[in-house]
Design a protein around this motif. Sequence first.
Motif, short mmCIF file in Angstrom:
data_model
loop_
_atom_site.label_atom_id
_atom_site.label_comp_id
_atom_site.label_asym_id
_atom_site.label_seq_id
_atom_site.Cartn_x
_atom_site.Cartn_y
_atom_site.Cartn_z
N GLN A 38 -83.74 42.91 -57.48
CA GLN A 38 -84.36 42.49 -56.21
C GLN A 38 -83.30 41.86 -55.31
O GLN A 38 -83.28 42.07 -54.10
CB GLN A 38 -85.50 41.47 -56.44
CG GLN A 38 -86.54 41.89 -57.48
CD GLN A 38 -87.00 43.31 -57.31
OE1 GLN A 38 -87.38 43.71 -56.20
NE2 GLN A 38 -86.96 44.10 -58.38
N SER A 94 -91.85 45.42 -45.71
CA SER A 94 -90.57 46.09 -45.95
C SER A 94 -90.20 45.93 -47.42
O SER A 94 -90.68 45.01 -48.10
CB SER A 94 -89.47 45.47 -45.08
OG SER A 94 -89.25 44.13 -45.47
N SER A 150 -89.20 42.49 -52.21
CA SER A 150 -88.25 42.02 -53.23
C SER A 150 -88.07 40.51 -53.16
O SER A 150 -87.95 39.84 -54.19
CB SER A 150 -86.89 42.71 -53.06
OG SER A 150 -87.02 44.07 -53.40
N MET A 151 -88.04 39.97 -51.93
CA MET A 151 -87.94 38.51 -51.78
C MET A 151 -89.15 37.84 -52.43
O MET A 151 -89.02 36.84 -53.15
CB MET A 151 -87.90 38.12 -50.30
CG MET A 151 -86.58 38.37 -49.63
SD MET A 151 -86.75 37.92 -47.87
CE MET A 151 -85.13 38.35 -47.26
N GLU A 193 -87.41 44.97 -48.59
CA GLU A 193 -86.66 43.73 -48.86
C GLU A 193 -87.58 42.51 -48.87
O GLU A 193 -87.38 41.59 -49.67
CB GLU A 193 -85.49 43.55 -47.89
CG GLU A 193 -85.84 43.47 -46.44
CD GLU A 193 -84.60 43.26 -45.56
OE1 GLU A 193 -83.49 43.17 -46.09
OE2 GLU A 193 -84.79 43.17 -44.33
N GLU A 196 -80.19 42.56 -55.21
CA GLU A 196 -79.36 43.64 -54.63
C GLU A 196 -80.04 44.21 -53.39
O GLU A 196 -79.41 44.44 -52.37
CB GLU A 196 -79.19 44.77 -55.64
CG GLU A 196 -78.09 44.54 -56.63
CD GLU A 196 -77.77 45.79 -57.44
OE1 GLU A 196 -78.51 46.79 -57.35
OE2 GLU A 196 -76.77 45.76 -58.17
N ILE A 197 -81.35 44.43 -53.51
CA ILE A 197 -82.10 45.00 -52.38
C ILE A 197 -82.04 44.04 -51.19
O ILE A 197 -81.83 44.45 -50.04
CB ILE A 197 -83.56 45.30 -52.80
CG1 ILE A 197 -83.57 46.39 -53.87
CG2 ILE A 197 -84.41 45.71 -51.59
CD1 ILE A 197 -84.91 46.59 -54.56
N ILE A 198 -82.19 42.75 -51.48
CA ILE A 198 -82.18 41.74 -50.40
C ILE A 198 -80.79 41.66 -49.77
O ILE A 198 -80.65 41.58 -48.54
CB ILE A 198 -82.61 40.36 -50.96
CG1 ILE A 198 -84.05 40.43 -51.50
CG2 ILE A 198 -82.49 39.28 -49.89
CD1 ILE A 198 -84.42 39.29 -52.45
N SER A 199 -79.76 41.75 -50.61
CA SER A 199 -78.40 41.59 -50.07
C SER A 199 -77.97 42.80 -49.24
O SER A 199 -77.09 42.69 -48.38
CB SER A 199 -77.39 41.30 -51.19
OG SER A 199 -77.28 42.41 -52.02
N LYS A 200 -78.63 43.95 -49.46
CA LYS A 200 -78.31 45.13 -48.63
C LYS A 200 -78.54 44.81 -47.15
O LYS A 200 -77.83 45.29 -46.27
CB LYS A 200 -79.18 46.32 -49.03
CG LYS A 200 -78.64 47.08 -50.22
CD LYS A 200 -79.48 48.33 -50.44
CE LYS A 200 -79.31 48.85 -51.85
NZ LYS A 200 -80.32 49.82 -52.24
N GLY A 201 -79.56 43.98 -46.87
CA GLY A 201 -79.87 43.60 -45.49
C GLY A 201 -78.79 42.74 -44.87
O GLY A 201 -78.80 42.48 -43.66
#
Length: 507
Positions: A489, A432, A437-438, A434, A491-496
Motif C-alpha cells: 500500500q 482513487s 491504500s491510505m 491511492e 508503494e502505491i501511495i508513494s507513486k503519487g
Amino acid sequence: MAQSSFLGDGKPKRESLGSARLTRAEVAKHCTAGDCWVIVNDRVYDVTGFVDEHPAGRNIILLHGGKDCTKEFLEVHSEDYILAFAPNSFVGCLEGSSALPPKKPANVPVHFDSSKILALKRNVYGDEHEAYRASFRTFLQKYVQPEYAKFEAKGVVDREVYSKMAQEGFYLTLGIPSACGGRGLDWKHNCVVVEEVEDLGCGGLFVNLGNDMVLSYFTESCTDEQRARWLPKLRRGAVLAVAMSEPEVGSDLGQLSCRATPSPNGGWTVNGRKMWISSGAVAELTVVACVTDPTKGAKGISMLVIESEMPGVSCAKRFGKLGKHASDTCLITLEDVHVPRENLVGEEGKGFQYMMHHLPRERLSIAVASMAAARRALALAVNYVHGRAAFGANLGTLQGVQQELAKIRTEVQVGTTFVDRCIADACHKQLSAEAASMAKFFATDLSFRVADRCQQLFGGYGYLKNSPIGKIMVDQRVTRVYGGANEVQLEIISKGLGFKPQRASRL
Ligand SMILES: Cc1cc2nc3c(=O)[nH]c(=O)nc-3n(C[C@H](O)[C@H](O)[C@H](O)COP(=O)(O)OP(=O)(O)OC[C@H]3O[C@@H](n4cnc5c(N)ncnc54)[C@H](O)[C@@H]3O)c2cc1C
C-alpha cells in the motif's frame, strides 16, 4: 451493547425491577447469550449486556447463565464488581431468602457504546443505513452470535447462515442490481454490514469477502449470459472465493504461475496451486487468477470462474491460524481442471487489470472493518477501566490511563473520519487507488496498535484465550497482511509523490 430491557413476556416489568422475588426455576429460564441472568448471594443479576464484554470471554458467563454462581464468582471478585461493570443489572432477590437489594456502587458506573465513543458525529450514513444497521444487528444477535463459538470450533460458518443473510438482504443480494433480482442497495450498506460484524465480535464471519471482494467480478465484469447463469446461485447466498495468491507469490501478483493451457474446445486446462484462499474449502464459485499466456507477463493473466464440482479442484490443506477462526483459509490445488471458455471473466489477458480495479474497494472494506474493531476496542477498554478497582479508586482515575485513552480516542477519531470520507467517495465512484491504500494502511496499522494498547489496560484478563480485547488484537494482526501487505500500500501511495517502486530489473 445496551443493557437488555427485561420487558419480554414473562419477565419482570421495568417498574418492578429490583423489588422482584424470583424462584430459581424462573432464573434458570434466562440462560442464553441474548437473555442471561445469574445468581450471586441470593441476588439475581441480568448480565445480558455484559456477555460480550466479559474480559475473559462470553463463554465464562454463559457457563453460569440461569444458575447460582456465588461460589465461582466470589472466588475471584466481590459482589459489587457486578454493578461496576453491568450497571442496572440487579433484577431482584431469590424468593424465600433474606437477601436485600445490593448497595448502590460508590461511583456511578459508566458504559460507553462503541458508536458513541468519538467526538464528531458521523455523517456518512443516512436514516436508511441506520435502520438497516439495526435489522442486521438483530439478525447477528439471533443467528450468528449464539452460534459463533461453534463456528470458531468448526473453523467455518454454517452454510445456512449465508443463505439466510442473502434472503434478508445482508449478503450478496444487497449489491446485486435490482434489474438482476437483487436489492441494489448503495455501498454504504456493505460498510454497515462490515461494521456490525466487527462490533459484535464476529469478525471471523468473513461476510465482506463475498460482498466486497468477489461480487463485483460477477456484477461488473461478467456477460449477460454469465449473470443469468450464476446470479441465481448468488441470490441464494452462494459462498464465494477469490484466488489470487499462490505458495510462491503473494504481493507480486504479476508473477503468478497457475497455468491455464488452451484446450481444443476453446476453453482451458488449469493446473496450479492457490494459497491462503479464504472460504476455499466451502466456496461454490471461485474467481481464479490464471496465466493464459506466459509470454506476456501481467498481460497474460486472466480471471476464470472455477466451480467447486469441477473435477480436479481440491482443498489440499486447511490452515490453523492465530485468529479469524470462524473462516477457513486453504491451499487449493487445481489438477487438469477443464474450464469452458464461457467461464472467462471479461476479456482474456485483462485479469491483472481487473484485480487492480477491484482491489481498492476490497481494501477500503478492510479499512472499514478495522476502524469498527478499533472503536470497539476503545469502548471495551474505557468501560473496563471505569469499573476495575485499583489504588483505592479505579483504573480510570489514574492520569496515565486517562491520557493513553485520550490519545487512542483522538487517533480513532482521525482514522474514522478519513475512512468515512473514502466511503463517501467510493459511493460516488470517486475512490482513487491511492486513497484506498491510505485507508487500508492507516486503519489496519492503527487498529492493531489500538487493540494492543487497550489490551494492556486489561492486565492479565486481556491475555486470556477468549478475551474480547485479545481476540480483536489477534484478528486485526492479519489485516496488515491480507488485501495486499501494507508495504505494498505504501508503494502505491508513494507513486503519487513521483516515486517508482524498487524492482530488481531497475537496480
Ligand atoms: C488469513 C488470510 C486470508 C487470505 N485470504 C486470501 C484470499 O481469499 N485470496 C487470496 O488471493 N489471497 C488471500 N490471502 C493472501 C494475502 O493476500 C497475502 O498473504 C498477501 O498479499 C501477502 O502475500 P504473501 O503472504 O505471499 O507475502 P509476500 O509477498 O511473500 O510478502 C511477505 C512480506 O514481505 C514484505 N513485502 C512484500 N512486498 C513488499 C514491498 N513491495 N515492499 C516492501 N515490503 C514488501 C511485507 O512485509 C510482506 O508481508 C490471505 C492471507 C491470509 C493470511
